[in-house]
Design an enzyme around this catalytic site. Sequence first.
Site, PDB file in Angstrom:
ATOM      1  N   ARG A  43      27.658  13.604 -10.218  1.00 25.52           N
ATOM      2  CA  ARG A  43      28.944  14.279 -10.452  1.00 25.52           C
ATOM      3  C   ARG A  43      29.275  14.370 -11.942  1.00 25.52           C
ATOM      4  NH1 ARG A  43      34.952  12.674  -9.695  1.00 25.52           N
ATOM      5  NH2 ARG A  43      35.953  14.551  -8.860  1.00 25.52           N
ATOM      6  N   ILE A  69      37.899  19.893  -9.804  1.00 26.44           N
ATOM      7  CA  ILE A  69      36.768  19.419  -9.020  1.00 26.44           C
ATOM      8  C   ILE A  69      37.344  18.417  -8.032  1.00 26.44           C
ATOM      9  CG2 ILE A  69      36.206  17.732 -10.842  1.00 26.44           C
ATOM     10  CD1 ILE A  69      33.283  17.812  -9.899  1.00 26.44           C
ATOM     11  N   SER A  70      37.081  18.639  -6.749  1.00 24.78           N
ATOM     12  CA  SER A  70      37.684  17.808  -5.708  1.00 24.78           C
ATOM     13  C   SER A  70      37.198  16.371  -5.812  1.00 24.78           C
ATOM     14  CB  SER A  70      37.330  18.351  -4.322  1.00 24.78           C
ATOM     15  OG  SER A  70      37.866  19.635  -4.138  1.00 24.78           O
ATOM     16  N   GLN A  71      38.007  15.451  -5.270  1.00 27.87           N
ATOM     17  CA  GLN A  71      37.576  14.056  -5.275  1.00 27.87           C
ATOM     18  C   GLN A  71      36.366  13.904  -4.369  1.00 27.87           C
ATOM     19  OE1 GLN A  71      41.575  13.057  -3.528  1.00 27.87           O
ATOM     20  NE2 GLN A  71      40.415  11.319  -2.723  1.00 27.87           N
ATOM     21  N   PHE A 212      44.822  21.305  -2.056  1.00 34.27           N
ATOM     22  CA  PHE A 212      43.886  22.137  -2.810  1.00 34.27           C
ATOM     23  C   PHE A 212      44.645  23.212  -3.574  1.00 34.27           C
ATOM     24  CE2 PHE A 212      40.809  20.245  -0.014  1.00 34.27           C
ATOM     25  CZ  PHE A 212      39.571  20.382  -0.641  1.00 34.27           C
TER      26      PHE A 212
END
Length: 222
Positions: A43, A69-71, A212
């Site tokens: 990541r 950027i999503s967890q 989101f």
Amino acid sequence: MTGGADFDEDGSAAERKMRFLYALRSRGVTDQRVLSAMEAIDRGLFVRGLFAERAYEDMPLPIACGQTISQPSIVGIMTQALAVQPRDKVLEVGTGSGYQAAILSHLARRVYTVDRHRRLVREAEGIFRALDLTNITAIAGDGSFGLPDQAPFDRIIVTAAAEDPPGPLLAQLKTGGIMVLPVGQSDAVQSLIKVTRTETGFDYDELRQVRFVPLVEGLGTD
């Protein structure tokens, strides 16, 4: 002695990866194929600037073009719900950093990813090339309309929230196919849902609450 320094560096990297995977498991990501794909994709390659040092924490982080950027745990949960098979063709709406598409590339035969921001697509393509991920096609476009030319898809994942599952995306899902996406108003808590296309229609399963960025029509101005 340089060997000791190298050992310490390798040891800390291994420990960081172990903590990362433990956090995923503790938050419900248990599918071994998904965990292996997330272990294989660093990541840290997808997070730049001030937030790079936080790349291995389970939290969303800002990226260019006002996106995030999503967890990692949410990425894992969405990927797990998608139940990607090795021969599947997958559509991702919302390339963002490219992290989700890179993980999908380890699980699927072919990944198509679309984003309205050309800059994000260019930067993600650079990482895909560096990682030799040759089964990803990244496209700058309005993802809310899907990719009719490549339809139907075995799996569709949407990484931005719509009020309802977009009709064009539902239409591009194969019978037996799965779509995972957040739905709900952009200024409220959204629901992550799994849509399965059956012979007679669509089945909907609510997975959890999420947050989101909203799904926006049209191309970005960058």
